[in-house]
Write an enzyme that holds these catalytic residues in place. Structure first.
Site, PDB file in Angstrom:
ATOM      1  N   ARG A 155       0.646  -1.186  -0.043  1.00 52.66           N
ATOM      2  CA  ARG A 155       0.178  -0.094   0.098  1.00 52.66           C
ATOM      3  C   ARG A 155       0.877   1.210  -0.062  1.00 52.66           C
ATOM      4  O   ARG A 155       0.409   2.327  -0.499  1.00 52.66           O
ATOM      5  CB  ARG A 155      -1.173  -0.080   1.116  1.00 52.66           C
ATOM      6  CG  ARG A 155      -2.181  -1.044   1.003  1.00 52.66           C
ATOM      7  CD  ARG A 155      -2.889  -1.272   2.065  1.00 52.66           C
ATOM      8  NE  ARG A 155      -2.429  -1.840   3.139  1.00 52.66           N
ATOM      9  CZ  ARG A 155      -2.075  -2.902   3.409  1.00 52.66           C
ATOM     10  NH1 ARG A 155      -2.559  -3.949   2.593  1.00 52.66           N
ATOM     11  NH2 ARG A 155      -1.578  -3.406   4.776  1.00 52.66           N
ATOM     12  N   GLU A 183       3.347  -7.629  13.574  1.00 54.56           N
ATOM     13  CA  GLU A 183       2.678  -7.629  14.900  1.00 54.56           C
ATOM     14  C   GLU A 183       2.124  -9.156  14.803  1.00 54.56           C
ATOM     15  O   GLU A 183       1.778  -9.652  15.845  1.00 54.56           O
ATOM     16  CB  GLU A 183       1.623  -6.620  14.882  1.00 54.56           C
ATOM     17  CG  GLU A 183       0.798  -6.836  13.726  1.00 54.56           C
ATOM     18  CD  GLU A 183       1.215  -5.818  12.600  1.00 54.56           C
ATOM     19  OE1 GLU A 183      -0.010  -5.381  12.006  1.00 54.56           O
ATOM     20  OE2 GLU A 183       2.073  -5.499  12.201  1.00 54.56           O
TER      21      GLU A 183
END
Length: 180
Positions: free
Chosen positions: A63, A100
């Site tokens: 992105r 994460e």
């Protein structure tokens, strides 16, 4: 520049439990789908960097490519992609990092920028900071300077923005989502 401070924030979709249970995924694709919202988003970054001495925009897979390429075009400077491992066809340098929810490796063409170049590093979101820190390290290994890292979204409770600042990276973000 925003008429309403929540203009962009209100248009970011939250997808619960994706890509795994417990993760609140902040989806920026609604920002890209509406031409007015995309223009507002891009203009924030253009106004931020238009009077700065920047040579290259580096966008992080995937992105970061979208906003980074538009920003580079608007600033009339070059764009280089930082890709996931195995996606670049020429000689690369690589950096492994923690996400994460796992680990990954990113790569950069060995001729993507040169010593002395001033680079802005672009991604959509800062979570744990691993991806952006890996991008910073790659650029610096080529002798360039990362002037600033920028992202649409910061998730401050995951500690990434603090990790990046502690690592010497100046940051600019448009929206933060505190809490879960």
């Amino acid at each position: 520049m925003l008429l309403d401070p929540n203009y962009l924030r209100d248009r970011i979709r939250t997808v619960p439990d994706w890509p795994q249970p417990g993760v609140q995924f902040r989806d920026i694709t609604p920002l890209l789908q509406d031409p007015k919202t995309l223009r507002v988003l891009v203009e924030h970054f253009v106004f931020r960097y238009m009077d700065q001495d920047i040579d290259v925009i580096a966008g992080i897979d995937a992105r970061g490519f979208i906003i980074g390429a538009i920003l580079a075009h608007e600033l009339n400077i070059g764009f280089v992609p930082i890709r996931k491992k195995g996606k670049l066809p020429f000689t690369t340098i690589s950096e492994e990092y923690e996400l994460e929810y796992g680990s990954a490796t990113v790569e950069l063409h060995s001729d993507a920028c040169k010593a002395g170049d001033r680079v802005v590093l672009v991604d959509d979101l800062i979570a744990t900071g691993g991806t952006m820190m890996a991008g910073k390290k790659l650029i610096e290994r080529l002798g360039a300077t990362v002037v600033e890292g920028c992202a649409i979204v910061d998730l401050p409770e995951l500690g990434g923005s603090q990790l990046l600042r502690d690592g010497g990276l100046k940051l600019f973000t448009l929206v933060d989502f505190s809490g879960h």
